[in-house]
Each structure stands twice: as structure tokens, then as C-alpha cells.
Design an enzyme around this catalytic site. Structure first.
Site, PDB file in Angstrom:
ATOM      1  CE  LYS A  13      25.302  -7.670  -8.326  1.00 46.51           C
ATOM      2  NZ  LYS A  13      25.638  -6.486  -9.063  1.00 46.51           N
ATOM      3  NE  ARG A  88      21.918  -9.753 -13.013  1.00 44.57           N
ATOM      4  CZ  ARG A  88      22.901  -9.397 -13.785  1.00 44.57           C
ATOM      5  NH1 ARG A  88      22.673  -8.871 -14.964  1.00 44.57           N
ATOM      6  NH2 ARG A  88      24.141  -9.556 -13.388  1.00 44.57           N
ATOM      7  NE  ARG A 127      33.892  -4.825 -13.490  1.00 41.86           N
ATOM      8  CZ  ARG A 127      32.642  -5.186 -13.223  1.00 41.86           C
ATOM      9  NH1 ARG A 127      32.352  -5.666 -12.028  1.00 41.86           N
ATOM     10  NH2 ARG A 127      31.702  -5.080 -14.112  1.00 41.86           N
ATOM     11  NE  ARG A 138      32.356  -8.393 -16.622  1.00 41.86           N
ATOM     12  CZ  ARG A 138      31.563  -8.283 -15.561  1.00 41.86           C
ATOM     13  NH1 ARG A 138      32.029  -8.500 -14.349  1.00 41.86           N
ATOM     14  NH2 ARG A 138      30.315  -7.940 -15.715  1.00 41.86           N
ATOM     15  NE  ARG A 149      26.218  -4.803 -16.650  1.00 36.33           N
ATOM     16  CZ  ARG A 149      27.388  -4.840 -16.020  1.00 36.33           C
ATOM     17  NH1 ARG A 149      28.453  -4.255 -16.536  1.00 36.33           N
ATOM     18  NH2 ARG A 149      27.514  -5.469 -14.880  1.00 36.33           N
TER      19      ARG A 149
END
Length: 192
Positions: A13, A88, A127, A138, A149
Site C-alpha cells: 500500500k 481500517r 522489510r 519499525r 495485524r
């Protein structure tokens, strides 16, 4: 043009929203970026959401809706925007509809990046590895946080596809294609 970009964590995204924003000359409004900035700046909202974000949980609707309402009212968003990471939940989507309706606006298109969950795990872990090397790790780029998630996504965000499909706004794109092919597919969906 006012767009919503949907997809599971790691679906691309952010990458695709940035490309679309540049191509369409409209701002990308990423709630994740806004919330991470609030956490790093130690703002009152940042303090409230820090622990939830580190656990991979969704931020409470009222906080996210307030941030988005403020951002879409800014002058640079008057000609359109791309929402990345919002809404969301269906509750957030109806709140967004209300905010836009009050301004006599609407969402023009909802684009969904469809990616297999096994591929998502590989993407997130890659990532995370790249971010560590570059010093930008992160806290939520872990396998445990991703699994949480994804569970949240399936339960709360996935129903948005049906919500927007019912309004005739949803276009699904195969997110497993190359970055350039996904970008082209998104542009084709906008032209359709």
C-alpha cells in the site's frame, strides 16, 4: 480524485500510494506515517497509541478519525487525496463518509491490493531486515506483530471490501505482480 487504498500489512500500500500520489499530483495521507510521527514527537495522541502500535493492534477509531478529518481539510487535499491505511474498519469508513458528505465530497474509487498471507510474511520480514540495515527498524515489523495485524485485518478490515463493493467503488488488484505491473494495474482500474 479521492481514493482509498486497501490491503493487508505488507501488501505494498505505501509503495503504491506514493507512486499514485506522484502520478496524480495529489497527497498521500498515510495514517501509519501520521501516527508514527506523533509517537516519535511524543504528542498526546502519540503517547496514547504507542503501546498499541508496538503490539500490532489497531489504534482506537476516534483518534484515527480525528487525525484523518484534520488532514483531508488541509488546502493540499482540496483537489483530492489517497488514503493509505484508513479506513481500517467499517465504523471508520462510515465516519469518513460522514466527514466527506458534510463537505459535499465523496470517495471516487477504492483500490484493494490482494496478496497471499504467506507472501506477506516474507515481505514484512524482508522489510524488517532492510530497515535494520538502514537504521529505520519499525517495532511492528516482527513475525508475531504481523500475525496479530493479519488477524485484526481479517476480522476488522477485510469486511471493508464488501462495504465498498456494495457501493460499486471497489477494484481488486493482484498485489503479487511486480511493483511496476501493480502500478499499471492500479492506473487501469482508475481509468475503468
Amino acid at each position: 480524485m479521492r481514493l482509498v487504498l486497501l490491503g493487508a500489512p505488507g501488501s505494498g500500500k505505501g509503495t503504491q500510494a506514493a507512486r499514485l500520489a506522484k502520478r496524480l499530483a495529489i497527497p498521500r495521507l498515510s495514517t501509519g506515517d501520521m501516527l508514527r510521527a506523533a509517537v516519535s514527537e511524543g504528542t498526546p495522541i502519540g503517547t496514547r497509541v504507542k503501546a498499541a502500535m508496538e503490539r500490532g493492534e489497531l489504534v482506537p477509531d476516534d483518534l484515527v478519525v480525528a487525525i484523518v478529518a484534520e488532514c483531508i481539510s488541509l488546502p493540499d487535499a482540496k483537489s483530492g487525496f489517497i488514503l493509505d491505511g484508513f479506513p481500517r474498519t467499517v465504523v471508520q469508513a462510515t465516519a469518513l463518509d460522514d466527514i466527506l458528505r458534510a463537505a459535499d465530497l465523496r470517495i471516487d474509487r477504492v483500490l484493494e491490493l490482494d496478496v497471499d498471507e504467506a507472501a506477506l510474511l516474507v515481505r514484512i520480514l524482508n522489510r524488517a531486515d532492510e530497515a535494520k540495515v538502514n537504521g529505520f527498524a519499525r517495532a511492528d515489523d516482527t513475525e508475531a506483530a504481523l500475525r496479530m495485524r493479519l488477524e485484526e485485518y481479517r476480522g476488522q478490515t477485510r469486511p471493508l471490501a464488501d462495504y465498498y463493493r456494495g457501493q460499486g467503488l471497489l477494484k481488486s488488484i493482484n498485489g503479487l505482480q511486480s511493483i511496476n505491473k501493480v502500478a499499471n494495474s492500479l492506473l487501469e482500474a482508475l481509468d475503468a
